[in-house]
Design an enzyme around this catalytic site. Structure first.
Site, PDB file in Angstrom:
ATOM      1  N   GLY A   1       0.887  -1.206   0.070  1.00 50.56           N
ATOM      2  CA  GLY A   1      -0.008   0.033  -0.006  1.00 50.56           C
ATOM      3  C   GLY A   1       0.616   1.225  -0.026  1.00 50.56           C
ATOM      4  O   GLY A   1       1.990   0.963  -0.187  1.00 50.56           O
ATOM      5  N   ASP A   2       0.167   2.440   0.141  1.00 51.62           N
ATOM      6  CA  ASP A   2       0.872   3.796   0.211  1.00 51.62           C
ATOM      7  C   ASP A   2       0.496   4.326   1.330  1.00 51.62           C
ATOM      8  O   ASP A   2      -0.613   4.666   1.532  1.00 51.62           O
ATOM      9  CB  ASP A   2       0.248   4.505  -1.181  1.00 51.62           C
ATOM     10  CG  ASP A   2       0.932   5.865  -0.922  1.00 51.62           C
ATOM     11  OD1 ASP A   2       1.047   6.496   0.154  1.00 51.62           O
ATOM     12  OD2 ASP A   2       1.022   6.619  -2.168  1.00 51.62           O
ATOM     13  N   PHE A   3       1.597   5.058   2.214  1.00 48.24           N
ATOM     14  CA  PHE A   3       1.029   5.257   3.812  1.00 48.24           C
ATOM     15  C   PHE A   3       0.358   6.509   3.591  1.00 48.24           C
ATOM     16  O   PHE A   3      -0.151   6.870   4.636  1.00 48.24           O
ATOM     17  CB  PHE A   3       2.176   5.107   4.568  1.00 48.24           C
ATOM     18  CG  PHE A   3       3.545   5.710   4.152  1.00 48.24           C
ATOM     19  CD1 PHE A   3       3.849   7.057   3.897  1.00 48.24           C
ATOM     20  CD2 PHE A   3       4.782   4.982   4.342  1.00 48.24           C
ATOM     21  CE1 PHE A   3       4.956   7.460   3.430  1.00 48.24           C
ATOM     22  CE2 PHE A   3       5.955   5.476   4.006  1.00 48.24           C
ATOM     23  CZ  PHE A   3       6.080   6.951   3.331  1.00 48.24           C
TER      24      PHE A   3
ATOM     25  N   HIS B   1      12.025  11.774   8.374  1.00 48.16           N
ATOM     26  CA  HIS B   1      12.842  13.002   7.769  1.00 48.16           C
ATOM     27  C   HIS B   1      12.771  13.210   6.363  1.00 48.16           C
ATOM     28  O   HIS B   1      12.999  14.008   5.820  1.00 48.16           O
ATOM     29  CB  HIS B   1      14.504  12.185   8.103  1.00 48.16           C
ATOM     30  CG  HIS B   1      14.828  11.242   7.324  1.00 48.16           C
ATOM     31  ND1 HIS B   1      16.250  10.900   6.810  1.00 48.16           N
ATOM     32  CD2 HIS B   1      14.315  10.271   6.411  1.00 48.16           C
ATOM     33  CE1 HIS B   1      16.368   9.873   6.065  1.00 48.16           C
ATOM     34  NE2 HIS B   1      15.234   9.634   5.658  1.00 48.16           N
TER      35      HIS B   1
END
Length: 332
Positions: A221-223, A241
């Site tokens: 998935g894509d956070f 970061h």
């Protein structure tokens, strides 16, 4: 005193490039097969005789090679970490430093004047397309990141109170070196990583090499767009970061929402000392974020504690790891 310390830093790029070029030439993997005479080694690497001896002897003087009776061999740390044939290989990040960061850092002045990235973004490209261009490049990059994280993963597996938890999810965790280190050290732990779907085959191969496929799972998935799967401990390692303040807060909120009461978020980065005087690596890493990202920056422990409190974590603490890295732990 003379200007030695100034010159050492000012001309530090020479030693850096000698090592990076040695990694590019795969010199250390070649020598892992056994000691070689200088001319023989130069021939195997395709080097012109004019510079070969100076190059090899500079690597001896820097401590990466040893020489006796006209034969060269790897120094102990180079043999462990720079031989591509070993699973301790940490050279992937140096390959990336050589092919990408070294030329990009030549534009630091422009980055400081404009605030804009100096990498592939500058010419309309995409960083991840450059790194993940092909399956082999992706695997090399992921293993490079693993080499960079391995020491920290072992310290985290040792120092964090895992006995109090059952499951761990490493968000953006590459091939899963943190969950692997934790699962190997603590047989009661299970979990996995949340990563871009294309990382799955590399993750599965890595986890299977330790026989942990029954305890560690891949979540694709894509956070930024997907909710995170739940776990007792959520790890954000070298993730915050790379993003601006808004995204940092969003990722902490997503972690908070996915945790049970009493659950922990474990964030590790090159966290800068609060006085911003001591962690040279963290400060330079923050400049690297200027060169590599649109809005990323390293941050102090005080910043981290404040963001944790704003997100709703009832408590947070900081602990040093290795090489200028620290972990910030928040409890829900």
């Amino acid at each position: 005193t003379g200007p030695e310390s100034i010159l050492q830093v000012g001309l530090g790029f020479m030693a850096s490039k000698a090592l990076l070029t040695a990694v590019e030439l795969d010199l250390f993997s070649e020598l892992a097969k056994g000691p070689r005479a200088g001319a023989d080694l130069a021939g195997a690497l395709g080097l012109h005789p004019r510079g070969a001896a100076d190059f090899l002897d500079a690597l001896v003087a820097l401590g990466f090679l040893e020489r006796s009776g006209g034969e060269y061999r790897n120094g102990p740390s180079a043999d462990t970490f720079l031989d591509r044939g070993k699973d301790t290989y940490a050279g992937g990040v140096l390959e990336m430093a050589n092919s990408r960061l070294y030329p990009f850092w030549g534009s630091l002045t422009e980055a400081l004047r404009t605030g804009h990235p100096q990498n592939e973004h500058k010419h309309g490209g995409d960083v991840f397309d450059a790194i993940y261009r092909d399956e082999e490049g992706l695997e090399r990059f992921l293993h490079g990141m693993t080499g960079l994280s391995m020491g920290k993963a072992l310290v985290i597996a040792e120092r964090f109170p895992w006995a109090d938890y059952r499951t761990v999810l490493d968000v953006g965790g590459a091939v899963g070196c943190v969950p692997v280190a934790v699962a190997r050290r603590h047989p009661h732990m299970s979990g996995g990583v949340f990563e871009l779907p294309r990382v799955r085959p590399v993750f599965e191969k890595y986890v299977a090499s330790f026989g942990l496929e029954d305890r560690l799972t891949f979540h694709g998935g894509d956070f930024f767009t997907d909710d995170l799967p739940g776990a007792d401990v959520i790890v954000l390692g070298q993730i915050l970061h790379g993003w601006g303040l808004q995204e940092k807060r969003l990722l902490l909120k997503k972690a908070y929402d996915a945790l049970p009461d009493g659950g922990a978020v474990l964030v590790y980065d090159a966290i800068i000392d609060d006085d911003r005087r001591e962690n040279t690596f963290g400060l330079l890493a923050s400049l690297n974020m200027l060169i590599e990202t649109r809005s990323g920056f390293e941050y102090t422990a005080a910043d981290g504690h404040a963001w944790m409190a704003e997100t709703g974590f009832r408590d947070s603490r900081i602990e040093p790891l290795t090489d200028g890295y620290s972990m910030l732990v928040g409890i829900k």
